[in-house]
Design a protein around this motif. Structure first.
Motif, short mmCIF file in Angstrom:
data_model
loop_
_atom_site.label_atom_id
_atom_site.label_comp_id
_atom_site.label_asym_id
_atom_site.label_seq_id
_atom_site.Cartn_x
_atom_site.Cartn_y
_atom_site.Cartn_z
N ARG A 58 0.89 -1.10 -0.05
CA ARG A 58 0.18 0.12 0.03
C ARG A 58 0.89 1.23 0.08
NH1 ARG A 58 -2.70 -2.79 3.59
NH2 ARG A 58 -1.86 -1.77 5.55
N MET A 59 2.00 1.07 0.64
CA MET A 59 3.12 2.38 0.56
C MET A 59 3.89 2.70 -0.72
SD MET A 59 2.28 3.84 3.37
CE MET A 59 3.79 4.85 3.50
N GLY A 60 3.56 1.63 -1.57
CA GLY A 60 4.08 1.70 -2.85
C GLY A 60 5.41 0.75 -3.03
N PHE A 61 5.91 0.12 -2.45
CA PHE A 61 6.85 -1.10 -2.40
C PHE A 61 6.53 -2.01 -3.35
CE2 PHE A 61 8.15 1.30 1.28
CZ PHE A 61 9.56 1.22 1.66
N ILE A 62 7.85 -2.21 -4.09
CA ILE A 62 7.57 -3.23 -5.20
C ILE A 62 8.48 -4.43 -4.76
CG2 ILE A 62 6.72 -1.70 -7.22
CD1 ILE A 62 9.68 -1.86 -7.95
N GLU A 63 8.13 -5.54 -5.13
CA GLU A 63 8.97 -6.95 -4.99
C GLU A 63 10.31 -6.91 -5.95
OE1 GLU A 63 8.31 -11.66 -5.17
OE2 GLU A 63 6.82 -10.34 -4.24
N THR A 64 11.20 -6.95 -5.34
CA THR A 64 12.56 -7.14 -6.10
C THR A 64 13.15 -8.61 -6.21
OG1 THR A 64 13.89 -6.43 -4.34
CG2 THR A 64 13.12 -4.72 -5.98
N GLY A 65 12.44 -9.56 -5.22
CA GLY A 65 13.10 -10.74 -4.92
C GLY A 65 12.77 -11.32 -3.89
N ARG A 66 13.05 -12.56 -3.82
CA ARG A 66 12.63 -13.54 -2.31
C ARG A 66 13.64 -14.39 -2.28
NH1 ARG A 66 6.78 -14.93 -1.76
NH2 ARG A 66 5.62 -13.11 -2.67
N SER A 67 13.78 -14.80 -0.82
CA SER A 67 14.80 -15.58 -0.18
C SER A 67 13.97 -16.82 0.47
CB SER A 67 15.76 -14.96 0.65
OG SER A 67 16.38 -13.98 0.07
N PRO A 68 14.25 -17.87 0.43
CA PRO A 68 13.82 -18.96 1.09
C PRO A 68 13.90 -19.17 2.64
CG PRO A 68 15.46 -20.03 -0.02
CD PRO A 68 15.63 -18.69 -0.43
N VAL A 69 14.96 -18.35 3.01
CA VAL A 69 15.29 -17.99 4.40
C VAL A 69 15.44 -16.78 4.78
CG1 VAL A 69 16.10 -20.53 4.58
CG2 VAL A 69 17.76 -18.57 4.08
N ASP A 70 15.54 -16.61 6.27
CA ASP A 70 15.63 -15.18 6.84
C ASP A 70 17.27 -14.82 6.55
OD1 ASP A 70 16.76 -16.33 9.00
OD2 ASP A 70 14.95 -15.54 10.39
#
Length: 145
Positions: free
Chosen positions: A118-130
């Motif tokens: 909602r604040m306008g952030f876009i996804e740039t990737g993912r990681s399977p773990v923290d």
């Protein structure tokens, strides 16, 4: 009224308590063992970390964020005042300083994922773990500025 100010060494206990209550309210996906391990890590570094703190009329912390360069490492809001605009106020402050701010969010934390979108952030990737290698997938986000 909520105001923003730099953290102080005297805020340490209140910020750790706020973090604990915020995590307990939003991170029900953490195992008991991981929650305890993360708690020990956070209690060790949070009181000394330089943060921006949102405080109420009595100077009591209501939320905080930790920024490292252009990356927001943490944003936590007291569950008693969630939904009142404090997270938005902190994030807008961060975006004024770093328009292309990045952050990571736990994929299982649907409320936080929705907030950042909602604040306008876009996804740039993912990681399977923290970032500690624990089995909690992260979504990497960037604000387009």
């Amino acid at each position: 009224m909520t105001t923003l100010r730099p953290s102080r060494t005297t805020d340490g206990d209140a910020l750790v308590d706020l973090w604990r209550r915020a995590v307990d309210a939003t991170h029900d996906f953490l195992s008991t063992e991981d929650r305890q391990a993360i708690d020990a890590e956070v209690a060790g570094f949070l009181p000394q970390a330089p943060m921006v703190v949102a405080v109420g009329d009595q100077d009591q912390p209501q939320g905080f964020m930790l920024i490292d360069g252009s990356h927001m490492e943490a944003l936590f809001i007291d569950p008693d005042v969630r939904g009142t605009g404090i997270g938005r106020q902190l994030l807008q402050h961060a975006l004024a300083l770093q328009p292309q701010l990045t952050t990571d969010v736990n994929a299982q934390n649907a409320q936080a994922v929705g907030f950042y979108r909602r604040m306008g952030f876009i996804e740039t990737g993912r990681s399977p773990v923290d970032s500690q290698g624990r089995p909690y997938p992260l979504i990497h986000l960037r604000h387009p500025g």
